[in-house]
Motif scaffolding. Structure first.
Motif, PDB file in Angstrom:
ATOM      1  N   PRO A 116       0.830  -1.207   0.000  1.00  0.00           N
ATOM      2  CA  PRO A 116       0.000   0.000   0.000  1.00  0.00           C
ATOM      3  C   PRO A 116       0.865   1.257   0.000  1.00  0.00           C
ATOM      4  CG  PRO A 116      -0.808  -1.581   1.614  1.00  0.00           C
ATOM      5  CD  PRO A 116       0.516  -2.093   1.135  1.00  0.00           C
ATOM      6  N   GLY A 117       0.404   2.268  -0.717  1.00  0.00           N
ATOM      7  CA  GLY A 117       1.170   3.498  -0.859  1.00  0.00           C
ATOM      8  C   GLY A 117       1.529   4.138   0.471  1.00  0.00           C
ATOM      9  N   ASN A 118       2.723   4.701   0.544  1.00  0.00           N
ATOM     10  CA  ASN A 118       3.237   5.283   1.793  1.00  0.00           C
ATOM     11  C   ASN A 118       3.641   6.747   1.633  1.00  0.00           C
ATOM     12  OD1 ASN A 118       5.471   4.963   0.193  1.00  0.00           O
ATOM     13  ND2 ASN A 118       6.532   3.527   1.545  1.00  0.00           N
ATOM     14  N   LEU A 119       3.192   7.394   0.539  1.00  0.00           N
ATOM     15  CA  LEU A 119       3.563   8.784   0.292  1.00  0.00           C
ATOM     16  C   LEU A 119       2.427   9.752   0.591  1.00  0.00           C
ATOM     17  CD1 LEU A 119       5.485   8.359  -3.099  1.00  0.00           C
ATOM     18  CD2 LEU A 119       6.436   8.456  -0.784  1.00  0.00           C
ATOM     19  N   GLY A 120       1.346   9.248   1.147  1.00  0.00           N
ATOM     20  CA  GLY A 120       0.198  10.109   1.396  1.00  0.00           C
ATOM     21  C   GLY A 120      -0.470  10.515   0.103  1.00  0.00           C
ATOM     22  N   PHE A 121      -1.058  11.715   0.096  1.00  0.00           N
ATOM     23  CA  PHE A 121      -1.799  12.217  -1.064  1.00  0.00           C
ATOM     24  C   PHE A 121      -1.218  13.573  -1.475  1.00  0.00           C
ATOM     25  CE2 PHE A 121      -4.624   9.586   1.536  1.00  0.00           C
ATOM     26  CZ  PHE A 121      -4.900   8.580   0.625  1.00  0.00           C
ATOM     27  N   PRO A 122      -0.080  13.549  -2.162  1.00  0.00           N
ATOM     28  CA  PRO A 122       0.597  14.808  -2.490  1.00  0.00           C
ATOM     29  C   PRO A 122      -0.115  15.594  -3.584  1.00  0.00           C
ATOM     30  CG  PRO A 122       1.740  12.960  -3.506  1.00  0.00           C
ATOM     31  CD  PRO A 122       0.660  12.374  -2.634  1.00  0.00           C
ATOM     32  N   VAL A 123       0.010  16.906  -3.516  1.00  0.00           N
ATOM     33  CA  VAL A 123      -0.440  17.821  -4.566  1.00  0.00           C
ATOM     34  C   VAL A 123       0.795  18.550  -5.069  1.00  0.00           C
ATOM     35  CG1 VAL A 123      -1.815  19.871  -5.084  1.00  0.00           C
ATOM     36  CG2 VAL A 123      -2.763  18.067  -3.637  1.00  0.00           C
ATOM     37  N   PHE A 124       0.951  18.592  -6.386  1.00  0.00           N
ATOM     38  CA  PHE A 124       2.160  19.133  -6.995  1.00  0.00           C
ATOM     39  C   PHE A 124       1.884  20.496  -7.615  1.00  0.00           C
ATOM     40  CE2 PHE A 124       2.317  14.495  -7.141  1.00  0.00           C
ATOM     41  CZ  PHE A 124       3.503  14.259  -6.457  1.00  0.00           C
ATOM     42  N   GLU A 125       2.682  21.480  -7.225  1.00  0.00           N
ATOM     43  CA  GLU A 125       2.608  22.820  -7.806  1.00  0.00           C
ATOM     44  C   GLU A 125       3.309  22.809  -9.164  1.00  0.00           C
ATOM     45  OE1 GLU A 125       1.270  25.652  -6.804  1.00  0.00           O
ATOM     46  OE2 GLU A 125       0.914  25.473  -4.636  1.00  0.00           O
ATOM     47  N   THR A 126       2.621  23.253 -10.200  1.00  0.00           N
ATOM     48  CA  THR A 126       3.215  23.348 -11.531  1.00  0.00           C
ATOM     49  C   THR A 126       2.866  24.711 -12.123  1.00  0.00           C
ATOM     50  OG1 THR A 126       1.373  22.584 -12.930  1.00  0.00           O
ATOM     51  CG2 THR A 126       2.672  20.888 -11.795  1.00  0.00           C
TER      52      THR A 126
ATOM     53  N   ILE B 151      -1.724  20.032  -9.235  1.00  0.00           N
ATOM     54  CA  ILE B 151      -2.161  18.745  -9.771  1.00  0.00           C
ATOM     55  C   ILE B 151      -2.089  17.679  -8.688  1.00  0.00           C
ATOM     56  CG2 ILE B 151      -1.718  16.954 -11.491  1.00  0.00           C
ATOM     57  CD1 ILE B 151      -0.530  19.129 -13.292  1.00  0.00           C
ATOM     58  N   GLY B 152      -3.227  16.995  -8.459  1.00  0.00           N
ATOM     59  CA  GLY B 152      -3.271  15.854  -7.559  1.00  0.00           C
ATOM     60  C   GLY B 152      -3.432  14.577  -8.366  1.00  0.00           C
ATOM     61  N   LEU B 153      -3.038  13.454  -7.772  1.00  0.00           N
ATOM     62  CA  LEU B 153      -3.116  12.158  -8.446  1.00  0.00           C
ATOM     63  C   LEU B 153      -3.870  11.159  -7.580  1.00  0.00           C
ATOM     64  CD1 LEU B 153       0.663  11.867  -9.489  1.00  0.00           C
ATOM     65  CD2 LEU B 153      -1.206  12.832 -10.854  1.00  0.00           C
ATOM     66  N   MET B 154      -4.641  10.310  -8.219  1.00  0.00           N
ATOM     67  CA  MET B 154      -5.214   9.159  -7.527  1.00  0.00           C
ATOM     68  C   MET B 154      -5.341   8.007  -8.518  1.00  0.00           C
ATOM     69  SD  MET B 154      -9.172  10.188  -6.785  1.00  0.00           S
ATOM     70  CE  MET B 154     -10.330  10.587  -8.081  1.00  0.00           C
TER      71      MET B 154
ATOM     72  N   ALA C 215      -5.685  21.309  -4.718  1.00  0.00           N
ATOM     73  CA  ALA C 215      -5.630  20.768  -6.082  1.00  0.00           C
ATOM     74  C   ALA C 215      -6.629  21.483  -6.987  1.00  0.00           C
ATOM     75  CB  ALA C 215      -5.914  19.275  -6.073  1.00  0.00           C
ATOM     76  N   ASP C 216      -6.159  21.895  -8.162  1.00  0.00           N
ATOM     77  CA  ASP C 216      -7.034  22.469  -9.178  1.00  0.00           C
ATOM     78  C   ASP C 216      -7.626  21.382 -10.061  1.00  0.00           C
ATOM     79  OD1 ASP C 216      -6.424  25.204  -8.486  1.00  0.00           O
ATOM     80  OD2 ASP C 216      -4.489  24.916  -9.472  1.00  0.00           O
ATOM     81  N   ILE C 217      -6.851  20.325 -10.267  1.00  0.00           N
ATOM     82  CA  ILE C 217      -7.309  19.186 -11.059  1.00  0.00           C
ATOM     83  C   ILE C 217      -6.746  17.923 -10.440  1.00  0.00           C
ATOM     84  CG2 ILE C 217      -5.361  19.325 -12.690  1.00  0.00           C
ATOM     85  CD1 ILE C 217      -7.380  18.419 -14.894  1.00  0.00           C
ATOM     86  N   ILE C 218      -7.544  16.868 -10.464  1.00  0.00           N
ATOM     87  CA  ILE C 218      -7.100  15.547 -10.022  1.00  0.00           C
ATOM     88  C   ILE C 218      -7.033  14.653 -11.249  1.00  0.00           C
ATOM     89  CG2 ILE C 218      -7.643  13.528  -8.616  1.00  0.00           C
ATOM     90  CD1 ILE C 218      -9.192  15.428  -6.734  1.00  0.00           C
ATOM     91  N   CYS C 219      -5.879  14.057 -11.467  1.00  0.00           N
ATOM     92  CA  CYS C 219      -5.725  13.089 -12.550  1.00  0.00           C
ATOM     93  C   CYS C 219      -5.941  11.700 -11.959  1.00  0.00           C
ATOM     94  CB  CYS C 219      -4.349  13.206 -13.178  1.00  0.00           C
ATOM     95  SG  CYS C 219      -4.039  14.821 -13.936  1.00  0.00           S
TER      96      CYS C 219
ATOM     97  N   PHE D 255     -11.738  19.867 -10.934  1.00  0.00           N
ATOM     98  CA  PHE D 255     -11.731  19.107 -12.177  1.00  0.00           C
ATOM     99  C   PHE D 255     -11.138  17.724 -11.911  1.00  0.00           C
ATOM    100  CE2 PHE D 255     -11.323  23.559 -13.619  1.00  0.00           C
ATOM    101  CZ  PHE D 255     -12.375  23.625 -14.536  1.00  0.00           C
ATOM    102  N   ILE D 256     -11.703  16.697 -12.523  1.00  0.00           N
ATOM    103  CA  ILE D 256     -11.130  15.349 -12.451  1.00  0.00           C
ATOM    104  C   ILE D 256     -11.019  14.791 -13.857  1.00  0.00           C
ATOM    105  CG2 ILE D 256     -11.307  13.012 -11.541  1.00  0.00           C
ATOM    106  CD1 ILE D 256     -12.831  14.049  -9.176  1.00  0.00           C
ATOM    107  N   ALA D 257      -9.795  14.434 -14.246  1.00  0.00           N
ATOM    108  CA  ALA D 257      -9.533  13.822 -15.545  1.00  0.00           C
ATOM    109  C   ALA D 257      -9.256  12.348 -15.317  1.00  0.00           C
ATOM    110  CB  ALA D 257      -8.345  14.495 -16.215  1.00  0.00           C
TER     111      ALA D 257
END
Length: 297
Positions: A136-146, A151-154, A173-177, A212-214
Motif C-alpha cells: 500500500p502506498g506510503n507517500l500520502g496524497f501529495p499535490v504538486f505545484e506546476t 495537480i493531484g493524483l489518484m 488541487a485544481d485538477i485531479i488526474c 476538475f477530475i480527468a
C-alpha cells in the motif's frame, strides 16, 4: 471556456487504450502510449493522462511476475521515455506503472513535465489481488505545484474512498488526474446513458469538491477480466465536459478548461457555501491527515 480571459488555460486529454500484461507486450504498450500521447499533442493538449499500469497491463500471474514487470522511478525505461516525451513537446504527462523500490512493489502514478520528473503517488487503496504483490502506498496524497496549476493524483479504487479527493482538494488541487483499470463491477455494469458506477463516483467527487477530475481508464480483456472504459473529464460542477468514452473503443477525450476556476468559492446561493458549511467543529478539517508538507506536524 468562459468569455473571460483564462488565467490558467489547459487542454486536457485522457487516453483510453488496451495495454496487455506480459513482458513481451511491454515495448508495444509503451509504444502505444507514446503514439496516443503524440496524437493528443497534435490536437494541442498540454496535460495528458494515461491509465493505471499503462506500460504493463494489469493481471500479473504472481508477485514474481509483477516484480519482473516493474521498474524504478524515475530511472526506469518507461519513465525515462515519458520524461523525454514531455520535455520534447513541453507538456505535462501523467502515467501509471508498476514501481520497484528495493524488494517492494507499488502501483504508482508519475507526473512529468517540460523540465522532467515532478513527482509520484503510490496507490493507497489496493483492489483485490493487487494486495498479493503491491505494498500500500506510503507517500500520502501529495499535490504538486506546476506552472499550469496544482495537480493531484489518484488511482482507480481510490475513487471509492471520498477522503482521497477531499484531501487533495483541501490541499489546493485544481485538477485531479485519476488513472484507472476499472474492471467489471456487480451488475448492472452500465446505465441507459452508457455510464458505469465509476463514472458517477468521479462526477460526484468533482461536484462536491469543486475540482476538475480527468479520469483515464483502459479497455479490452485480459485473462478473462474485462475493463469498463468510460473515461471522462468532469468539470467543477460535476458534469462531464464533452463525452464519456465508450466501453470498448480506444479513444482520447479532450477538454479545454481554465484550471484557476477551481479556486473560486462554490457558493450556490446566498446561504450555502461548500467550504463554509463544513462542520469542522465536529470533524477535523483535514480528516486527521498530516502528511502534506505545508501542514504543521
Amino acid at each position: 471556456m468562459s468569455n473571460t480571459v483564462a488565467v490558467s488555460p489547459v487542454r486536457v486529454a485522457v487516453v483510453q487504450f488496451d495495454p496487455q500484461v506480459g513482458i513481451h507486450h511491454q515495448p508495444k504498450n509503451l509504444e502505444n502510449s507514446l503514439h496516443l500521447a503524440q496524437e493528443a499533442v497534435t490536437n494541442r493538449a498540454n496535460l495528458i493522462v494515461l491509465p493505471e499500469l499503462a506500460n504493463t497491463g494489469y493481471l500479473f500471474a504472481s508477485r514474481q511476475d509483477a516484480y519482473l514487470h516493474a521498474e524504478s522511478i524515475p530511472e526506469g525505461p518507461s519513465t525515462q521515455a515519458w520524461i523525454d516525451f514531455a520535455a520534447h513537446h513541453q507538456v505535462y504527462l501523467v502515467a501509471g506503472l508498476a514501481e520497484r523500490d528495493g524488494m517492494q512493489l507499488f502501483d504508482t502514478a508519475v507526473l512529468l513535465g517540460p523540465d522532467g520528473f515532478i513527482g509520484k503517488y503510490r496507490k493507497a487503496h489496493l483492489w483485490h489481488r493487487e494486495k498479493l504483490w503491491f505494498t500500500p502506498g506510503n507517500l500520502g496524497f501529495p499535490v504538486f505545484e506546476t506552472p499550469i496549476g496544482r495537480i493531484g493524483l489518484m488511482i482507480c479504487w481510490d475513487i471509492w474512498f471520498p477522503e482521497v479527493p477531499r484531501l487533495l482538494t483541501q490541499q489546493g488541487a485544481d485538477i485531479i488526474c485519476s488513472l484507472n483499470n476499472w474492471v467489471w463491477t456487480p451488475p448492472p455494469l452500465f446505465d441507459e446513458a452508457g455510464k458505469c458506477m465509476a463514472s458517477y463516483l468521479t462526477m460526484t467527487a468533482a461536484h462536491v469538491n469543486n475540482v476538475f477530475i480527468a479520469a483515464a481508464n483502459r479497455i479490452g480483456e485480459e485473462q478473462g477480466e474485462r475493463y469498463l472504459g468510460c473515461s471522462l473529464i468532469a468539470g467543477t460542477h460535476g458534469w462531464p465536459i464533452g463525452e464519456v468514452a465508450p466501453a470498448d473503443s480506444q479513444t482520447i477525450i479532450y477538454a479545454d478548461i481554465d484550471l484557476s476556476t477551481a479556486r473560486s468559492a462554490p457558493i450556490w446561493n446566498s446561504l450555502n457555501d461548500l467550504q463554509r458549511d463544513r462542520r469542522t467543529d465536529l470533524y477535523d478539517e483535514m480528516l486527521g491527515y498530516r502528511q502534506h508538507p505545508c501542514l504543521p506536524r
